[in-house]
Enzyme design. Structure first.
Site, PDB file in Angstrom:
ATOM      1  N   CYS A 120      29.506  11.007 -40.865  1.00 47.48           N
ATOM      2  CA  CYS A 120      30.765  11.311 -39.806  1.00 47.48           C
ATOM      3  C   CYS A 120      30.518   9.977 -39.302  1.00 47.48           C
ATOM      4  O   CYS A 120      31.956   9.826 -39.098  1.00 47.48           O
ATOM      5  CB  CYS A 120      30.319  12.666 -39.595  1.00 47.48           C
ATOM      6  N   HIS A 260      35.401  13.736 -34.179  1.00 41.15           N
ATOM      7  CA  HIS A 260      35.348  14.208 -35.766  1.00 41.15           C
ATOM      8  C   HIS A 260      35.436  15.762 -36.018  1.00 41.15           C
ATOM      9  O   HIS A 260      35.152  16.662 -35.183  1.00 41.15           O
ATOM     10  CB  HIS A 260      33.574  14.719 -36.184  1.00 41.15           C
ATOM     11  N   ASN A 290      35.720  18.512 -43.428  1.00 40.93           N
ATOM     12  CA  ASN A 290      34.889  17.572 -42.787  1.00 40.93           C
ATOM     13  C   ASN A 290      35.681  16.458 -43.915  1.00 40.93           C
ATOM     14  O   ASN A 290      34.779  16.855 -45.090  1.00 40.93           O
ATOM     15  CB  ASN A 290      34.305  18.467 -42.472  1.00 40.93           C
TER      16      ASN A 290
HETATM   17  N1  ACO Z   1      32.160  32.321 -47.279  1.00 37.54           N
HETATM   18  C1  ACO Z   1      31.524  33.515 -46.876  1.00 37.54           C
HETATM   19  N2  ACO Z   1      30.167  33.475 -46.658  1.00 37.54           N
HETATM   20  C2  ACO Z   1      29.237  32.370 -46.271  1.00 37.54           C
HETATM   21  C3  ACO Z   1      30.133  31.020 -46.941  1.00 37.54           C
HETATM   22  C4  ACO Z   1      31.038  30.943 -47.268  1.00 37.54           C
HETATM   23  N3  ACO Z   1      31.709  30.030 -47.105  1.00 37.54           N
HETATM   24  N4  ACO Z   1      29.077  30.201 -45.992  1.00 37.54           N
HETATM   25  C5  ACO Z   1      28.221  30.873 -45.898  1.00 37.54           C
HETATM   26  N5  ACO Z   1      28.359  32.278 -45.722  1.00 37.54           N
HETATM   27  C6  ACO Z   1      27.557  32.989 -45.494  1.00 37.54           C
HETATM   28  C7  ACO Z   1      25.367  32.803 -44.890  1.00 37.54           C
HETATM   29  O1  ACO Z   1      25.529  32.499 -46.485  1.00 37.54           O
HETATM   30  C8  ACO Z   1      25.198  33.806 -43.907  1.00 37.54           C
HETATM   31  O2  ACO Z   1      24.743  35.229 -44.622  1.00 37.54           O
HETATM   32  P1  ACO Z   1      23.927  35.496 -44.272  1.00 37.54           P
HETATM   33  O3  ACO Z   1      23.823  35.974 -42.620  1.00 37.54           O
HETATM   34  O4  ACO Z   1      23.919  37.305 -45.297  1.00 37.54           O
HETATM   35  O5  ACO Z   1      22.414  35.234 -44.606  1.00 37.54           O
HETATM   36  C9  ACO Z   1      26.127  34.020 -43.330  1.00 37.54           C
HETATM   37  O6  ACO Z   1      27.677  33.566 -43.892  1.00 37.54           O
HETATM   38  C10 ACO Z   1      26.180  33.390 -42.000  1.00 37.54           C
HETATM   39  O7  ACO Z   1      25.578  31.638 -42.105  1.00 37.54           O
HETATM   40  P2  ACO Z   1      25.920  30.824 -40.682  1.00 37.54           P
HETATM   41  O8  ACO Z   1      25.147  29.497 -41.556  1.00 37.54           O
HETATM   42  O9  ACO Z   1      25.266  31.745 -39.751  1.00 37.54           O
HETATM   43  O10 ACO Z   1      27.377  30.926 -40.484  1.00 37.54           O
HETATM   44  P3  ACO Z   1      27.673  30.072 -39.455  1.00 37.54           P
HETATM   45  O11 ACO Z   1      28.246  30.754 -38.347  1.00 37.54           O
HETATM   46  O12 ACO Z   1      26.746  29.161 -38.387  1.00 37.54           O
HETATM   47  O13 ACO Z   1      28.709  28.564 -40.042  1.00 37.54           O
HETATM   48  C11 ACO Z   1      28.935  26.754 -41.248  1.00 37.54           C
HETATM   49  C12 ACO Z   1      28.075  28.159 -41.382  1.00 37.54           C
HETATM   50  C13 ACO Z   1      29.965  26.819 -40.740  1.00 37.54           C
HETATM   51  C14 ACO Z   1      28.272  25.918 -42.302  1.00 37.54           C
HETATM   52  C15 ACO Z   1      28.536  26.513 -39.692  1.00 37.54           C
HETATM   53  O14 ACO Z   1      26.602  25.620 -39.299  1.00 37.54           O
HETATM   54  C16 ACO Z   1      28.649  24.676 -39.466  1.00 37.54           C
HETATM   55  O15 ACO Z   1      29.865  23.953 -39.003  1.00 37.54           O
HETATM   56  N6  ACO Z   1      27.749  23.483 -39.505  1.00 37.54           N
HETATM   57  C17 ACO Z   1      28.015  22.393 -39.144  1.00 37.54           C
HETATM   58  C18 ACO Z   1      28.236  21.330 -39.871  1.00 37.54           C
HETATM   59  C19 ACO Z   1      28.492  20.169 -39.837  1.00 37.54           C
HETATM   60  O16 ACO Z   1      28.892  19.880 -38.778  1.00 37.54           O
HETATM   61  N7  ACO Z   1      27.702  19.437 -40.138  1.00 37.54           N
HETATM   62  C20 ACO Z   1      27.888  17.871 -40.542  1.00 37.54           C
HETATM   63  C21 ACO Z   1      28.314  16.858 -40.814  1.00 37.54           C
HETATM   64  S1  ACO Z   1      28.709  16.873 -42.888  1.00 37.54           S
HETATM   65  C22 ACO Z   1      27.799  14.937 -42.873  1.00 37.54           C
HETATM   66  O17 ACO Z   1      27.663  14.540 -42.019  1.00 37.54           O
HETATM   67  C23 ACO Z   1      28.227  14.015 -43.822  1.00 37.54           C
END
Ligand code: ACO
Length: 333
Positions: A120, A260, A290
């Site tokens: 990214c 980003h 993203n």
């Molecule tokens: N729909 C419903 N529930 C979901 C989904 C979904 N799409 N995805 C995950 N969940 C669930 C999980 O399974 C978890 O359930 P559990 O508690 O029963 O285990 C719950 O939701 C909470 O999961 P978390 O991972 O704690 O959710 P979080 O609030 O952290 O959000 C997310 C997840 C959106 C992925 C966030 O962590 C994020 O944005 N991370 C950073 C992403 C990023 O910046 N990536 C970098 C760049 S990408 C690149 O370089 C190509």
């Protein structure tokens, strides 16, 4: 060492362009594919829809369309470009670089061309390298593109990742310029110790596709979401403060921040840490999700074409991605 002769020379962005596939995949489409809801996706990420390539569309097609628009805005022709830098983690082929393919399709016959793999943060790495080459006098007109076809390495059965990503491309023409307008500072950093927080385990030379049978390889993006989230907030804000400091600026000097577009909550938290009010942070994550290396240049193109930026305004850009890598830049428009 910068030669005395070029002390006042810097890169200035004179053209911008972007391109996304026509096909829109909404959160409601994803509800039919995995166990998720529009409400979950919007509240956790800010994403409503994303653009996804058709099978016949390549990452280089998007890069070429964005590059052509950037050339048009700069009022330049393909022969004027002397370096092409393409940030991507989704190359058309493993060999050659997609930069060489884009060079061919755009007719940049006088350019050197290379890919930059910084996820990214790829576009901002390109911008920094372009600026450095310009400052030492080696190149005068550099095209920097960030382009991705993330749908090619997204597992559409994994709700943890498939709701996040989209395809697209953004391009900038950076020209040598004397004076105080242009790129004021750039900052790049990586931490390879954290590489497995966000990676594609198989498909490279250590585990090539032909070494797997019965679909047991993992060729998709794998991510530890919450850990990446934590690092993203800290590193994007620290990098932003660093770039501001290097340029002798303060957060209140920033007209618009173009971060980003990974997650609306990451952008909000980072802006808070930097001390930039959220109204000054540009966001289009709702439309595209993203798009990795394409995210900053698509946003930059949209913010400039919207007329929100005028001459002399200060822009702050910051990005964070797999590697882990992060980068920032300040620009006087
Ligand atoms: N729909 C419903 N529930 C979901 C989904 C979904 N799409 N995805 C995950 N969940 C669930 C999980 O399974 C978890 O359930 P559990 O508690 O029963 O285990 C719950 O939701 C909470 O999961 P978390 O991972 O704690 O959710 P979080 O609030 O952290 O959000 C997310 C997840 C959106 C992925 C966030 O962590 C994020 O944005 N991370 C950073 C992403 C990023 O910046 N990536 C970098 C760049 S990408 C690149 O370089 C190509």
């Amino acid at each position: 060492m910068v030669s005395v002769m070029y002390r006042n020379r810097r890169g200035r962005i004179t053209g911008l362009g972007s391109a996304v596939p026509e096909h829109i995949m909404t959160n409601h489409d994803l509800e039919k594919m995995v166990d998720t809801t529009d409400e979950w996706i919007q509240s956790r990420t800010g994403i409503k829809e994303r653009r996804i390539c058709e099978k016949y569309e390549s990452m280089s097609d998007l890069a070429v369309a964005a590059g052509r628009r950037a050339l048009e805005m700069a009022g330049l022709g393909p022969k004027d470009v002397d370096l092409l830098l393409l940030g991507t983690v989704t190359p058309d082929h493993r060999l050659p670089s997609t930069a060489c393919i884009v060079q061919k399709k755009l007719g940049l016959v006088n350019a050197a061309a290379l890919d930059i793999v910084a996820a990214c943060a790829g576009f901002l790495h390109g911008l920094s390298i372009a600026n450095s080459f310009i400052r030492i006098g080696q190149y005068k007109r550099v095209m920097v593109i960030g382009a991705e076809k993330l749908s090619s390495c997204t597992d559409f059965t994994d709700r943890n990742t498939c709701v996040l990503f989209g395809d697209g491309a953004g391009a900038a023409v950076v020209e040598a310029s004397e004076g105080d307008r242009g790129i004021l500072s750039t900052f790049l950093k990586s931490d390879g110790r954290l590489s497995e927080l966000l990676w594609i385990p198989h498909g490279g030379s250590i585990a090539p596709p032909q070494s797997f049978h019965n679909g047991d390889g993992d060729f998709f993006i794998t991510m530890s979401g919450s850990e990446v989230f934590r690092h993203a907030v800290r590193q994007m804000s620290d990098a932003s403060l660093k770039a501001l400091d290097m340029a002798g600026l303060k957060s209140e000097d920033v007209t618009v921040m173009v971060p980003h577009q990974a997650n609306i909550r990451i952008m909000e938290s980072a802006a808070r840490r930097i001390g930039i009010p959220i109204e000054r942070v540009f966001m289009n994550i709702d439309k595209y999700g993203n798009t990795s290396a394409a995210s900053v240049p698509i946003a930059l193109d949209e913010v400039v074409r919207s007329g929100r930026i005028k001459e002399g305004d200060i822009l702050l850009m910051a990005a964070f991605g797999g590697g882990l890598t992060w980068a920032s830049a300040t620009v006087k428009w």
